[in-house]
Design a protein around this motif. Structure first.
Motif, PDB file in Angstrom:
ATOM      1  N   VAL A 118      -2.370   1.780   3.471  1.00  0.00           N
ATOM      2  CA  VAL A 118      -1.277   2.679   3.100  1.00  0.00           C
ATOM      3  C   VAL A 118      -1.285   3.826   4.095  1.00  0.00           C
ATOM      4  O   VAL A 118      -2.269   4.560   4.203  1.00  0.00           O
ATOM      5  CB  VAL A 118      -1.454   3.204   1.663  1.00  0.00           C
ATOM      6  CG1 VAL A 118      -0.343   4.192   1.325  1.00  0.00           C
ATOM      7  CG2 VAL A 118      -1.448   2.055   0.670  1.00  0.00           C
ATOM      8  N   VAL A 119      -0.210   3.961   4.819  1.00  0.00           N
ATOM      9  CA  VAL A 119      -0.096   5.016   5.822  1.00  0.00           C
ATOM     10  C   VAL A 119       1.200   5.767   5.573  1.00  0.00           C
ATOM     11  O   VAL A 119       2.109   5.278   4.894  1.00  0.00           O
ATOM     12  CB  VAL A 119      -0.115   4.452   7.260  1.00  0.00           C
ATOM     13  CG1 VAL A 119      -1.455   3.842   7.581  1.00  0.00           C
ATOM     14  CG2 VAL A 119       0.983   3.416   7.444  1.00  0.00           C
ATOM     15  N   ARG A 120       1.272   6.943   6.168  1.00  0.00           N
ATOM     16  CA  ARG A 120       2.468   7.779   6.039  1.00  0.00           C
ATOM     17  C   ARG A 120       2.968   8.125   7.427  1.00  0.00           C
ATOM     18  O   ARG A 120       2.192   8.520   8.294  1.00  0.00           O
ATOM     19  CB  ARG A 120       2.140   9.053   5.259  1.00  0.00           C
ATOM     20  CG  ARG A 120       3.358   9.884   4.879  1.00  0.00           C
ATOM     21  CD  ARG A 120       2.931  11.076   4.033  1.00  0.00           C
ATOM     22  NE  ARG A 120       4.055  11.894   3.660  1.00  0.00           N
ATOM     23  CZ  ARG A 120       3.960  13.049   3.001  1.00  0.00           C
ATOM     24  NH1 ARG A 120       2.760  13.499   2.657  1.00  0.00           N
ATOM     25  NH2 ARG A 120       5.031  13.751   2.688  1.00  0.00           N
ATOM     26  N   GLU A 121       4.259   7.965   7.624  1.00  0.00           N
ATOM     27  CA  GLU A 121       4.841   8.214   8.935  1.00  0.00           C
ATOM     28  C   GLU A 121       4.648   9.673   9.331  1.00  0.00           C
ATOM     29  O   GLU A 121       4.893  10.579   8.539  1.00  0.00           O
ATOM     30  CB  GLU A 121       6.329   7.871   8.916  1.00  0.00           C
ATOM     31  CG  GLU A 121       6.610   6.396   8.651  1.00  0.00           C
ATOM     32  CD  GLU A 121       8.086   6.100   8.597  1.00  0.00           C
ATOM     33  OE1 GLU A 121       8.871   7.053   8.747  1.00  0.00           O
ATOM     34  OE2 GLU A 121       8.449   4.932   8.399  1.00  0.00           O
ATOM     35  N   GLY A 122       4.179   9.879  10.558  1.00  0.00           N
ATOM     36  CA  GLY A 122       3.948  11.220  11.053  1.00  0.00           C
ATOM     37  C   GLY A 122       2.646  11.830  10.624  1.00  0.00           C
ATOM     38  O   GLY A 122       2.384  13.000  10.891  1.00  0.00           O
ATOM     39  N   ASN A 127      -6.059   9.320   7.878  1.00  0.00           N
ATOM     40  CA  ASN A 127      -5.804   9.532   6.451  1.00  0.00           C
ATOM     41  C   ASN A 127      -5.317   8.266   5.751  1.00  0.00           C
ATOM     42  O   ASN A 127      -4.847   8.329   4.625  1.00  0.00           O
ATOM     43  CB  ASN A 127      -4.756  10.639   6.268  1.00  0.00           C
ATOM     44  CG  ASN A 127      -5.272  11.989   6.714  1.00  0.00           C
ATOM     45  OD1 ASN A 127      -6.461  12.259   6.635  1.00  0.00           O
ATOM     46  ND2 ASN A 127      -4.381  12.839   7.195  1.00  0.00           N
ATOM     47  N   LYS A 128      -5.399   7.132   6.411  1.00  0.00           N
ATOM     48  CA  LYS A 128      -4.916   5.892   5.801  1.00  0.00           C
ATOM     49  C   LYS A 128      -5.851   5.459   4.681  1.00  0.00           C
ATOM     50  O   LYS A 128      -7.027   5.825   4.635  1.00  0.00           O
ATOM     51  CB  LYS A 128      -4.823   4.796   6.862  1.00  0.00           C
ATOM     52  CG  LYS A 128      -6.162   4.376   7.449  1.00  0.00           C
ATOM     53  CD  LYS A 128      -5.980   3.328   8.527  1.00  0.00           C
ATOM     54  CE  LYS A 128      -7.340   2.901   9.105  1.00  0.00           C
ATOM     55  NZ  LYS A 128      -7.203   1.890  10.161  1.00  0.00           N
ATOM     56  N   LEU A 129      -5.310   4.655   3.775  1.00  0.00           N
ATOM     57  CA  LEU A 129      -6.066   4.141   2.627  1.00  0.00           C
ATOM     58  C   LEU A 129      -6.108   2.624   2.716  1.00  0.00           C
ATOM     59  O   LEU A 129      -5.064   1.968   2.758  1.00  0.00           O
ATOM     60  CB  LEU A 129      -5.398   4.568   1.314  1.00  0.00           C
ATOM     61  CG  LEU A 129      -5.988   3.961   0.030  1.00  0.00           C
ATOM     62  CD1 LEU A 129      -7.398   4.482  -0.196  1.00  0.00           C
ATOM     63  CD2 LEU A 129      -5.098   4.259  -1.162  1.00  0.00           C
TER      64      LEU A 129
END
Length: 360
Positions: A118-122, A127-129
């Motif tokens: 699970v990643v977040r753009e930018g 911080n990925k899960l």
């Protein structure tokens, strides 16, 4: 005719998936399934076709294959052994869904990789899960996530169903925390204001402070964004709410220490009266918190005290105050704006920047 009797399905498997597996793997006819359930055969047929069409998604296809092998064959369902009931599944899925609720968050699955991320753009890649593909398959099978981009690197976003389930999980977690606190070591908190708060019922029990929660109501509202992408609560509004809670807790700690000191002083002096001294830090915190609540006024101070200090959820606060649904967050935002203005005026008059009195 049934070829292989199925083992007990986990309770989280949808009924239509169970019917699909019993028909395709167990060999039960559609008419027999309809008679067992008490519905028309066309209903079972539509369920079977709907699940079959979803097998284009590799995550769902893999999940169905392993469930079929584990419940109708000799193979054990190793990936789903830890998800025997809804409580275990909710515990495993809570962190994943909370990450996916953030704007721009996706669950990425690459071919040949054992785990999804699970990643977040930018956001920083660190911080990925990491998520087990078995859990990702369960989320896709339950329609809590859906594939929005196929290919070698597939991307999944949270669905409206997943957001609704996440809200229910957080509400259940809040209720468990409330029950644990009210039956455990929580102390009844005294009110700062001398007058009774509006909206409170006569003889109603004082609210209890709730410490140690993983997420406060302000943290939940801070994730909300409007159509333009702007946050519902600016960072300075969240800081104002946390500043009120710090003063509130410092004052409460000072009162409790003073009460304990009074008990021990009386016992040591054999019944003689003893003066109890509250620390200047606690007195100053109580004065600041009282001034902030008075500055907000009745109504605004009620919702701020419940959500910022007592850490009460918005839905519970709306019920206690007798407000309409979804009105609490608007009133809370107005209260935080008033609170921010009060703190700015207070800092201007004092001529000094604010220094946090607490850790965290």
């Amino acid at each position: 005719m049934r070829r292989n009797p199925p083992r007990n399905f986990p309770e989280w498997i949808p009924r239509e998936v169970q019917h699909y597996l019993e028909h395709t793997e167990g060999g039960i006819s559609i008419r027999q399934l309809a008679r067992d359930v008490g519905c028309h055969p066309s209903t079972i047929l539509r369920q079977v076709r709907r699940v079959e069409n979803r097998r284009d998604d590799p995550l769902i296809d893999c999940a169905l294959c392993e469930l079929a092998a584990g419940h109708f064959g000799d193979q054990k369902v190793t990936r789903y052994a830890t998800y025997g009931d809804m409580q275990a599944l909710d515990s495993a899925a809570l962190e994943v869904l909370s990450r996916l609720c953030h704007s721009g968050a996706v669950l990425a699955v690459a071919e040949g990789m054992e785990k999804a991320v699970v990643v977040r753009e930018g956001e920083d890649v660190l911080n990925k899960l990491a998520v087990e593909q078995g859990l990702a398959g369960v989320l896709a099978l339950l329609d809590w996530i859906s594939c929005t981009r196929s290919g070698r690197l597939r991307r999944y976003h949270i669905t409206p169903t997943g957001r609704a389930v996440f809200s229910k999980m957080m509400a259940a977690r809040e209720n468990r925390a409330r029950a644990t606190l009210e039956q455990g070591f929580g102390e009844t908190q005294s009110s700062f204001l001398p007058h009774s708060r509006s909206g409170s019922r006569p003889g109603a029990k004082e609210r209890r402070a709730r410490y140690g929660l993983g997420e406060t109501p302000l943290d939940t509202l801070a994730r909300l964004v409007d159509k333009s992408g702007a946050p519902f609560l600016e960072k300075d509004l969240v800081q104002a709410g946390k500043r009120l809670r710090e003063d509130f807790e410092l004052a409460q700690i000072g009162d409790q220490l003073a009460q304990s000191q009074a008990v021990f002083s009386v016992s040591e002096s054999c019944g003689r009266s003893a003066s109890v001294h509250i620390s200047p830090l606690s007195k100053a915190a109580k004065t600041r918190a009282t001034a902030a609540l008075v500055a907000m006024g009745s109504g605004l101070s009620d919702i701020a005290l419940r959500c910022c200090c007592y850490l009460e959820g918005l839905e519970a606060a709306e019920r206690q105050l007798g407000w309409s649904a979804r009105s609490g967050k608007i009133v809370l935002r107005i209260a935080l704006l008033q609170l921010k203005s009060h703190y700015e005026q207070m800092d201007t008059l004092s001529g000094e920047g604010r220094k946090s009195q607490m850790i965290g």
